[in-house]
Scaffold this motif. Structure first.
Motif, PDB file in Angstrom:
ATOM      1  N   THR A 229     -15.302 -21.549   3.440  1.00 52.08           N
ATOM      2  CA  THR A 229     -14.749 -21.802   4.766  1.00 52.08           C
ATOM      3  C   THR A 229     -13.224 -21.828   4.713  1.00 52.08           C
ATOM      4  O   THR A 229     -12.620 -21.867   3.632  1.00 52.08           O
ATOM      5  CB  THR A 229     -15.244 -23.149   5.314  1.00 52.08           C
ATOM      6  OG1 THR A 229     -14.708 -24.209   4.502  1.00 52.08           O
ATOM      7  CG2 THR A 229     -16.769 -23.214   5.281  1.00 52.08           C
ATOM      8  N   VAL A 230     -12.613 -21.817   5.881  1.00 55.18           N
ATOM      9  CA  VAL A 230     -11.156 -21.926   5.956  1.00 55.18           C
ATOM     10  C   VAL A 230     -10.716 -23.268   5.384  1.00 55.18           C
ATOM     11  O   VAL A 230      -9.694 -23.364   4.690  1.00 55.18           O
ATOM     12  CB  VAL A 230     -10.677 -21.785   7.414  1.00 55.18           C
ATOM     13  CG1 VAL A 230      -9.161 -21.959   7.504  1.00 55.18           C
ATOM     14  CG2 VAL A 230     -11.079 -20.431   7.971  1.00 55.18           C
ATOM     15  N   GLU A 231     -11.510 -24.301   5.649  1.00 54.97           N
ATOM     16  CA  GLU A 231     -11.183 -25.628   5.110  1.00 54.97           C
ATOM     17  C   GLU A 231     -11.236 -25.624   3.584  1.00 54.97           C
ATOM     18  O   GLU A 231     -10.399 -26.257   2.924  1.00 54.97           O
ATOM     19  CB  GLU A 231     -12.163 -26.677   5.667  1.00 54.97           C
ATOM     20  CG  GLU A 231     -11.949 -27.043   7.125  1.00 54.97           C
ATOM     21  CD  GLU A 231     -12.405 -25.935   8.078  1.00 54.97           C
ATOM     22  OE1 GLU A 231     -13.169 -25.039   7.643  1.00 54.97           O
ATOM     23  OE2 GLU A 231     -11.988 -25.969   9.248  1.00 54.97           O
ATOM     24  N   ARG A 241      -4.895 -26.632   7.331  1.00 55.78           N
ATOM     25  CA  ARG A 241      -5.551 -25.432   7.860  1.00 55.78           C
ATOM     26  C   ARG A 241      -4.553 -24.556   8.604  1.00 55.78           C
ATOM     27  O   ARG A 241      -4.539 -23.346   8.450  1.00 55.78           O
ATOM     28  CB  ARG A 241      -6.691 -25.852   8.789  1.00 55.78           C
ATOM     29  CG  ARG A 241      -7.424 -24.675   9.439  1.00 55.78           C
ATOM     30  CD  ARG A 241      -8.357 -25.157  10.525  1.00 55.78           C
ATOM     31  NE  ARG A 241      -8.951 -24.025  11.225  1.00 55.78           N
ATOM     32  CZ  ARG A 241     -10.179 -23.575  11.045  1.00 55.78           C
ATOM     33  NH1 ARG A 241     -10.964 -24.167  10.162  1.00 55.78           N
ATOM     34  NH2 ARG A 241     -10.629 -22.553  11.742  1.00 55.78           N
ATOM     35  N   VAL A 245      -3.568 -20.634   7.693  1.00 56.38           N
ATOM     36  CA  VAL A 245      -3.732 -19.526   8.629  1.00 56.38           C
ATOM     37  C   VAL A 245      -2.409 -18.788   8.809  1.00 56.38           C
ATOM     38  O   VAL A 245      -2.356 -17.557   8.829  1.00 56.38           O
ATOM     39  CB  VAL A 245      -4.258 -20.040   9.981  1.00 56.38           C
ATOM     40  CG1 VAL A 245      -4.215 -18.931  11.028  1.00 56.38           C
ATOM     41  CG2 VAL A 245      -5.688 -20.573   9.833  1.00 56.38           C
ATOM     42  N   ALA A 255      -6.461 -12.972   9.784  1.00 56.05           N
ATOM     43  CA  ALA A 255      -6.883 -14.363   9.726  1.00 56.05           C
ATOM     44  C   ALA A 255      -7.732 -14.551   8.465  1.00 56.05           C
ATOM     45  O   ALA A 255      -8.294 -13.581   7.939  1.00 56.05           O
ATOM     46  CB  ALA A 255      -7.682 -14.724  10.975  1.00 56.05           C
ATOM     47  N   PRO A 256      -7.866 -15.772   7.946  1.00 54.56           N
ATOM     48  CA  PRO A 256      -8.606 -15.984   6.691  1.00 54.56           C
ATOM     49  C   PRO A 256     -10.035 -15.443   6.719  1.00 54.56           C
ATOM     50  O   PRO A 256     -10.464 -14.772   5.775  1.00 54.56           O
ATOM     51  CB  PRO A 256      -8.579 -17.507   6.530  1.00 54.56           C
ATOM     52  CG  PRO A 256      -7.345 -17.942   7.238  1.00 54.56           C
ATOM     53  CD  PRO A 256      -7.219 -17.018   8.411  1.00 54.56           C
ATOM     54  N   LEU A 257     -10.795 -15.731   7.783  1.00 57.56           N
ATOM     55  CA  LEU A 257     -12.180 -15.278   7.822  1.00 57.56           C
ATOM     56  C   LEU A 257     -12.274 -13.767   7.978  1.00 57.56           C
ATOM     57  O   LEU A 257     -13.206 -13.131   7.473  1.00 57.56           O
ATOM     58  CB  LEU A 257     -12.929 -15.979   8.956  1.00 57.56           C
ATOM     59  CG  LEU A 257     -13.132 -17.494   8.768  1.00 57.56           C
ATOM     60  CD1 LEU A 257     -13.937 -18.076   9.911  1.00 57.56           C
ATOM     61  CD2 LEU A 257     -13.815 -17.798   7.425  1.00 57.56           C
TER      62      LEU A 257
END
Length: 327
Positions: A229-231, A241, A245, A255-257
């Motif tokens: 996850t981003v976290e 976070r 980003v 974006a990270p995802l």
């Protein structure tokens, strides 16, 4: 009247460019509430080529028809070290002189440059070949920061997913922003104007100046089979976070995802090319969980389903050619 668009089809061209062009311009959109008639989409075949069902071209055209098209699309050229066919170069030059709009995707810019259409113009091309294009054609202004460039009668993209953005831009020019937005919604893709382009991702070490980002990219890339996850990435980088980003967008243009999904799809391509793993096993090893999820993301990113991609890739390696059907 439908707008005539001709695609140059050669052995080894980008399957993504081909599938994206066919999806954008070769599918009747009347049932989707869009403009009818849409486009008259055809392809000029340079030499014997292989195709899969997902990339099928339903109508072929001659060099004479190519020279008379409203728009000519040159996909990423397979070998930039070799001069493109003289007859093709002349036909593209003739089409431009007759008033056609000429479009290149990625390394297709080399064909346009060979035709003398890029002298004094700004052009986008794939980052891996930008220096070669600039060195071979010093009068061409290669823009390494743009995803795509609109010079009016000449348009070009940096290749890959940026080509899809450019094709949507063509629809916006031809049919207006409302139709382009409706088509983007239909294709489940973001709708952005040329002024909203994000910078392309860096070639080898995105954000190499940012040690923290470089380390977290390596950490995440080694865990594509896991649910990251981003976290998780922010915790690994020991930043908030929001900071993560911001650094991702500055260093990769994503974006990270979005970056994670790109890495997963690229891993899926390698596994489909080099292993006999089932689609379910590929989905597991790429962290996509299920075959359905893999098929959805793979098809949207690459342009063909993973099953077709594997058959196409292996068929190309064996020389098992399927003829392009002629209507």
């Amino acid at each position: 009247m439908p707008i005539p668009i001709a695609l140059v089809f050669a052995a080894g061209i980008s399957s993504l460019d081909l599938a994206a062009a066919r999806e954008m311009f070769g599918v009747n959109r009347a049932g989707a509430g869009l403009v009818d008639p849409w486009y008259d989409f055809a392809a000029y075949v340079v030499d014997p080529v292989q195709s899969c069902d997902a990339c099928r071209i339903d109508r072929l055209c001659s060099l004479d028809e190519l020279a008379k098209a409203h728009t000519v699309i040159v996909p990423g050229w397979p070998d930039v070290t070799q001069a493109p066919p003289t007859a093709l170069v002349n036909a593209i030059r003739d089409a431009h002189e007759a008033g056609a709009r000429i479009v290149s995707a990625g390394t297709g810019a080399f064909v346009l440059a060979a035709a003398g259409l890029l002298d004094g113009r700004r052009v986008a091309t794939h980052w891996a070949h930008a220096d070669l294009l600039a060195a071979r054609y010093p009068r061409v202004r290669v823009d390494t920061d743009a995803l795509y460039v609109d010079e009016g009668d000449i348009l070009s993209s940096a290749g890959g997913a940026a080509t899809i953005d450019l094709f949507l831009h063509l629809v916006r020019l031809d049919h207006g922003a409302a139709v382009a937005k409706a088509l983007a919604h239909r294709l489940v893709m973001p709708h952005q104007t040329a002024d909203e382009q994000a910078p392309p991702s860096s070639p080898s070490e995105p954000g190499a100046e940012d040690r923290v980002l470089t380390e977290v990219l390596s950490w995440a890339a080694g865990r594509l089979d896991q649910q990251v996850t981003v976290e998780d990435m922010a915790q690994q980088a020991n930043v908030s976070r929001r900071t993560l980003v911001r650094r991702f967008r500055a260093g990769t243009g994503m974006a990270p995802l979005q970056w994670l999904l790109t890495q997963r799809v690229q891993l899926a391509q390698r596994l489909l090319e080099t292993t006999h793993l089932s689609i379910e096993q590929v989905a597991t090893q790429t962290g996509m969980g299920t075959a359905a999820t893999l098929r959805r993301h793979f098809s949207r990113t690459v342009g063909v389903p993973p099953d077709s991609y594997r058959r196409w890739f292996r068929g190309r390696g064996r020389g098992d050619w399927s003829p392009v059907p002629v209507a």
